[in-house]
Design a protein around this motif. Structure first.
Motif, PDB file in Angstrom:
ATOM      1  N   PHE A  58      33.338  64.450  56.374  1.00 62.55           N
ATOM      2  CA  PHE A  58      32.395  65.547  56.190  1.00 62.55           C
ATOM      3  C   PHE A  58      33.024  66.626  55.316  1.00 62.55           C
ATOM      4  O   PHE A  58      34.241  66.856  55.371  1.00 62.55           O
ATOM      5  CB  PHE A  58      32.023  66.168  57.538  1.00 62.55           C
TER       6      PHE A  58
ATOM      7  N   GLY B 122      30.177  71.042  56.584  1.00 66.27           N
ATOM      8  CA  GLY B 122      29.406  70.088  57.366  1.00 66.27           C
ATOM      9  C   GLY B 122      28.081  69.694  56.747  1.00 66.27           C
ATOM     10  O   GLY B 122      27.283  68.999  57.386  1.00 66.27           O
TER      11      GLY B 122
ATOM     12  N   ILE C 287      28.546  64.553  53.245  1.00 70.11           N
ATOM     13  CA  ILE C 287      29.478  63.553  53.757  1.00 70.11           C
ATOM     14  C   ILE C 287      29.806  62.570  52.635  1.00 70.11           C
ATOM     15  O   ILE C 287      28.929  62.174  51.859  1.00 70.11           O
ATOM     16  CB  ILE C 287      28.905  62.816  54.988  1.00 70.11           C
TER      17      ILE C 287
ATOM     18  N   SER D 191      31.534  66.103  62.269  1.00 68.74           N
ATOM     19  CA  SER D 191      31.473  67.260  61.392  1.00 68.74           C
ATOM     20  C   SER D 191      32.381  68.354  61.946  1.00 68.74           C
ATOM     21  O   SER D 191      32.612  68.425  63.153  1.00 68.74           O
ATOM     22  CB  SER D 191      30.039  67.773  61.268  1.00 68.74           C
TER      23      SER D 191
END
Length: 327
Positions: free
Chosen positions: A12, A16, A19, A273
């Motif tokens: 991640f 966040g 990805i 995350s």
């Protein structure tokens, strides 16, 4: 030969919101979670190989990837163009890699025990440490999300290393049982989960050197831990069992109690995350009509809360590579 392109590693972005996933054949794809847009790093055809590791810089602007030929390349995450020279100073398989806080230097560890700190813009090595003084190669290695803690092991002991000093912090004597997996819980005083071949695990406090002993419930004698990840708050462990085709990944708390009614079918690689809200993994090939591996992104609460009504489903060929479950 199978033409299926499996996922090999996940990471991640620091915020966040994105990805990066590495694959066995088609390089690295960056996915924006909110917009669902995707783009690939502009890799040369000959470098479209099995990506062994991927990591974001703390500023979210760069990505490094490791390849089986013992090389690492740095990329601009926005333009998807390479940054700096190809780094080729390792002589063995690269086990883990990550950026240091300044985002201009990276750290990488290879199976022969060589730990290197290097400038991603020039490729110059600024520090080199041998983390294993035995004839054995490294068996298990884990790097924390912020690259401040590295854990390594050989057959006799586990060692915690302070990064970027590359200084030995503490060590722990291992039992005469194979250590198979390690995952770091990024507390203010980091703890490390060590999973062994007899289905037991330790929670090792690297600041005190003490550990608690527990056992993963519900596992049989032939169930071997194959992959593991810990959530940032340390309340959830994802554990893949080698050879478990029907339900390869199990979810536990740090006491070893399984969330038995969670029906999230997935397989490694795993990633949480940084804010602990999302969990990413690879789908199980049998859940896809074309037998492919697809990126799964789910709310962590789906795995943590007991939800017996959740059902697995088959993905259609044209369906997006991932789906989100609401928190």
């Amino acid at each position: 030969m199978s033409t299926v392109d499996a996922l090999t590693c996940l990471a991640f972005s620091p915020d966040g919101q994105k990805i990066a996933n590495g694959t066995a054949r088609s390089g690295v794809t960056i996915t924006d979670i909110s917009s669902k847009s995707k783009h690939q790093l502009e890799m040369l055809a000959e470098t479209h190989a099995h990506v062994t590791a991927v990591a974001w810089s703390p500023d979210g602007e760069k990505i490094i990837i490791a390849l089986p030929d013992h090389t690492i390349r740095c990329w601009n995450a926005t333009s998807t163009h390479p940054v700096g020279p190809l780094f080729g100073k390792h002589k063995d398989l690269i086990l883990t890699a990550g950026f240091l806080p300044d985002s201009s230097h990276a750290i990488s560890l290879s199976r022969d025990g060589e730990l290197l700190v290097w400038n991603t813009g020039t490729g110059v090595v600024t520090q080199q440490v041998t983390v294993s003084n035995t004839a054995q190669t490294m068996f298990v290695a884990a790097l924390s999300m912020d690259s401040s803690l590295l854990v390594t092991s050989d057959t006799k002991e586990g060692v915690a290393w302070e990064i970027p000093k590359c200084a030995r912090m503490t060590q722990i004597t291992l039992p005469d049982i194979p250590l198979l997996q390690a995952a770091i819980i990024p507390y203010s005083h980091p703890q490390v989960v060590l999973a062994f071949g007899d289905r037991s695990f330790w929670i090792w406090d690297t600041s005190t050197g003490k550990h608690n002993h527990a056992r993963f419930e519900g596992l049989g004698e032939d169930d071997i831990p194959f992959a593991m990840a810990a959530s940032p708050d340390g309340k959830l462990l994802a554990l893949e069992i080698d050879g478990d085709v029907e339900h390869p990944t199990h979810f536990y708390d740090t006491k070893g109690h399984e969330f038995t009614t969670s029906n999230m079918r997935c397989t490694h690689p795993f990633a949480f995350s940084p804010d602990g809200k999302f969990f990413a993994a690879s789908s199980v090939p049998s859940d896809s009509k074309d037998g492919s591996y697809k990126l799964i992104i789910r709310s962590v609460e789906e795995a943590r809360i007991l939800t017996p009504h959740v059902q697995s489903r088959v993905l259609t060929k044209n369906e997006p590579d991932y789906w989100l479950q609401p928190p």
